[in-house]
Structure formats: C-alpha cells, structure tokens
Design a protein around this motif. Structure first.
Motif, short mmCIF file in Angstrom:
data_model
loop_
_atom_site.label_atom_id
_atom_site.label_comp_id
_atom_site.label_asym_id
_atom_site.label_seq_id
_atom_site.Cartn_x
_atom_site.Cartn_y
_atom_site.Cartn_z
N THR A 266 83.27 66.05 42.53
CA THR A 266 84.18 67.02 43.15
C THR A 266 85.26 66.34 44.00
O THR A 266 86.32 66.90 44.22
CB THR A 266 83.41 68.01 44.03
N ALA A 267 84.99 65.12 44.46
CA ALA A 267 85.92 64.46 45.38
C ALA A 267 87.23 64.10 44.69
O ALA A 267 88.26 63.96 45.35
CB ALA A 267 85.28 63.21 45.96
N GLU A 268 87.23 63.96 43.37
CA GLU A 268 88.42 63.48 42.69
C GLU A 268 89.48 64.56 42.49
O GLU A 268 90.63 64.25 42.21
CB GLU A 268 88.04 62.91 41.33
N THR A 269 89.11 65.83 42.63
CA THR A 269 90.00 66.91 42.24
C THR A 269 91.32 66.88 43.00
O THR A 269 92.40 66.92 42.39
CB THR A 269 89.33 68.27 42.44
N ILE A 270 91.28 66.85 44.32
CA ILE A 270 92.50 66.91 45.12
C ILE A 270 93.39 65.71 44.85
O ILE A 270 94.62 65.83 44.73
CB ILE A 270 92.17 67.03 46.62
N ALA B 294 89.28 73.07 40.77
CA ALA B 294 88.65 73.74 41.91
C ALA B 294 87.90 72.70 42.73
O ALA B 294 87.43 71.69 42.20
CB ALA B 294 87.70 74.83 41.43
N ALA B 295 87.80 72.94 44.02
CA ALA B 295 87.13 72.00 44.92
C ALA B 295 86.54 72.77 46.10
O ALA B 295 86.87 73.94 46.31
CB ALA B 295 88.11 70.94 45.42
N THR B 296 85.67 72.10 46.84
CA THR B 296 85.08 72.73 48.02
C THR B 296 85.91 72.36 49.26
O THR B 296 86.59 71.33 49.29
CB THR B 296 83.63 72.28 48.23
#
Length: 339
Positions: free
Chosen positions: A71-75, A87-89
C-alpha cells in the motif's frame, strides 16, 4: 478451502484470467482508459464488481485493474505520474506528502469501519495468552502486541484499542509484522495480542489461535481513499467522473445486500484468492452512500500522528485543496441518471 493468505500470491495472472472470463466483448477498446492500482483485499470489492459487472463500461471508461505489491507505493506512483489512479489508507506519510504538495487529487472514500460489531478490524488476543489469563486490555501492560508498522492505520487502531483499557503505546512492546504473519506469531507465543483485519481475523478464530478482544474502538473511522494523479485529472475530468460513477454504483450494490449475491461473491473470491464460503462469513468495511469522506475522522488521525511525532509540519495539511468534491458530485449525478 483456499487459504486467505493466498491473496498475496495473486497478481497479473488473476487479473488477466478475470478479464478473459468476465469482460464484455467489443466495448472496452473504444473507451478512454484508466489503470487503477489495487490490493487483493475485500475492501477493494467495489472495483472488482464494477469491472466484472460492466459498470465501468456502462459509464464510458475502460478500467485496467493492476495489483500492487504494497500500500505504501500508491501515493508515490500517483504523484510521479506512473499510475493514473489507486487507493490508499490515511497515514503519516500521506499527510506529510500532502503538506509538501504531492501532485495527487483525492476523490472519495474507499473504505470506512462500520458502527457495528463484529468489526472487520478487531484487536485480538492470542488464544494462548487468553488461556494464561490475559483477558482484558489492562492485562497487556508490558506485553508484545503486533502492529503492521509505524505511521499507518494499524498503529492508530491499536492505540485506540489500548485506550479502552487505560493504556498507551508506551505501555506495550510493539512488534511490527504484517497481518498474515500474526497467525504464526500467535501459534508460537511470539505475541500476546495484535491488530488484525478480515479475512485474517476470521482465520485466527477458525484455527483456534485468537479471540476478539476489542471491537468498538474505531467505529466510523475512515480507512482509505481513492486518489488520482492531478495532471491526469486536469486533462481527463470526464473519464474520472465515469470511473467514480461505476465505483459508486458497485459500492451501493455491496452495501445494500450485494454480499448475498453468489455472482458478486464469486467475483470478489477470484480477485482475493479466497473461498466464497469464507467470504460470506466475515464483516466488511463500508462506505458513505455518496462516497464522501468524513473529514473529522481524517483530522483525528492526523492529530494522532502529530502527537506521535510523525508529522513534519505544523497545523493541518491542506487536504481540501486536493479533495475534488465537484467530481464526486458529478459522479453521483451520473449514477442517479443510470441507477
């Protein structure tokens, strides 16, 4: 039954298989395209359903679902323009990136913790620890607690769970490990308690490894959001609106009984590598009816990370500057015209 942890083995092959077996022929090649980065978790079910039931096509966009490693790669990928959407948290790295002017546009909520139990993200105690007398949050003082990592939703959730027993993160020994590893850590006594999320929570229960200790600590908390590269949005607003309309339609289907539909469950099972019967028995995250974000929940998380010393700026990040509610409103209008 297919083990839930198989979801981490899924990738492009699964997406390709699904495209071949579910896609509507003769439509997508003439539509504008969006590549959307996803994780193979049930939280992302609206995207799977919108793709395979043809909602994206119906609203005029060809969506390519691309699995991500973490998930860390999304932004980072969105800000650099290497991907159009994902999408990300919410978390410290995201708040810091927004304050530095990351070139992303936030469009809508992706997932929210419901105000009901059982929770899709319970705080759990190992069965071994329970049998040894650790049966309340207060009993966890000085004990080892599993957390996915610093700066993210997992540690925020654990902190809120500890608060219910008058403890803080300073009162426990934090052990950073991903949710799939919790089962082994519970089994070998390496952890007394830990953060969890479905389907791993049910797996722990089914295997007799863990029990739900706290479930009402994060009612209504915003978990994730949908974002686009800003430059892409500036040049493709209509395509973004079409994507969001497909998403909203699928989300409403799921949040209003869609999980009782065998076809819907089969779609999500394929994308997540989870047995359909297993999926029918777990609680799910939800979304607001219109996809809007509860900003008060987001700000509460921001303040938590500031108190933890994880933020590099003062005051509030200017989230409103990149939150495109105008596009979300247009998407809702399209769904109203094509319910």
């Amino acid at each position: 039954m297919t083990a839930p942890t198989r979801r981490h083995l899924l990738g492009t092959a699964v997406a390709a298989t699904l495209t071949a077996s579910f896609a509507l022929p003769g439509q997508a090649q003439d539509l504008p395209q969006i590549e959307f980065l996803y994780s193979p978790f049930a939280d992302y079910a609206p995207f799977f359903v919108a793709e395979e039931l043809g909602y994206f096509d119906d609203f005029g966009v060809d969506v390519q679902l691309a699995p991500k490693a973490n998930t860390a790669e999304t932004i980072q990928l969105l800000a650099s323009g290497n991907i159009e959407a994902g999408a990300a948290t919410w978390g410290a790295s995201l708040f810091n990136a927004l304050d530095r002017g990351a070139t992303v546009a936030i469009i809508a909520t992706m997932a929210r913790i419901p105000d009901t139990v059982p929770s899709p993200s319970p705080f759990m105690v190992s069965q071994q620890a329970w049998d040894e007398g650790i049966q309340s949050v207060e009993d966890l003082r000085g004990k080892r607690v599993g957390i996915p990592g610093p700066g993210g939703f997992g540690i925020y959730s654990v902190a809120k769970a500890l608060e219910t027993g008058g403890l803080t993160l300073d009162d426990i020994e934090a052990v950073y490990l991903p949710p799939p590893a919790t089962a082994a850590a519970f089994a070998n006594g390496a952890l007394e308690a830990g953060w969890s999320i479905e389907p791993f929570a049910k797996q722990l229960e089914n295997e007799g490894l863990g029990k739900r200790l706290v479930e009402d600590h994060i009612f209504g908390t915003e978990l994730g959001f949908i974002a686009f590269n800003q430059d892409y949005v500036a040049e493709n607003e209509d395509t973004v609106v079409a994507f969001m309309a497909g998403y909203i339609k699928a989300a409403r289907l799921l949040d209003n009984g869609g999980w009782d539909d065998d076809e819907v469950v089969a779609i999500v099972a394929e994308y997540t590598g989870t047995d359909p019967d297993f999926l029918r028995g777990i609680p799910y995250t939800v979304r607001s009816e219109d996809g809007g974000i509860d900003m008060a929940s987001v700000r509460e998380q921001e303040e938590f990370f500031r108190a933890e010393g994880d933020l590099s700026y003062e005051g509030e990040a200017d989230i409103e500057a990149v939150y495109r509610t105008d596009l979300l409103e247009r998407a809702n209008a399209q769904v109203a015209e094509n319910p």
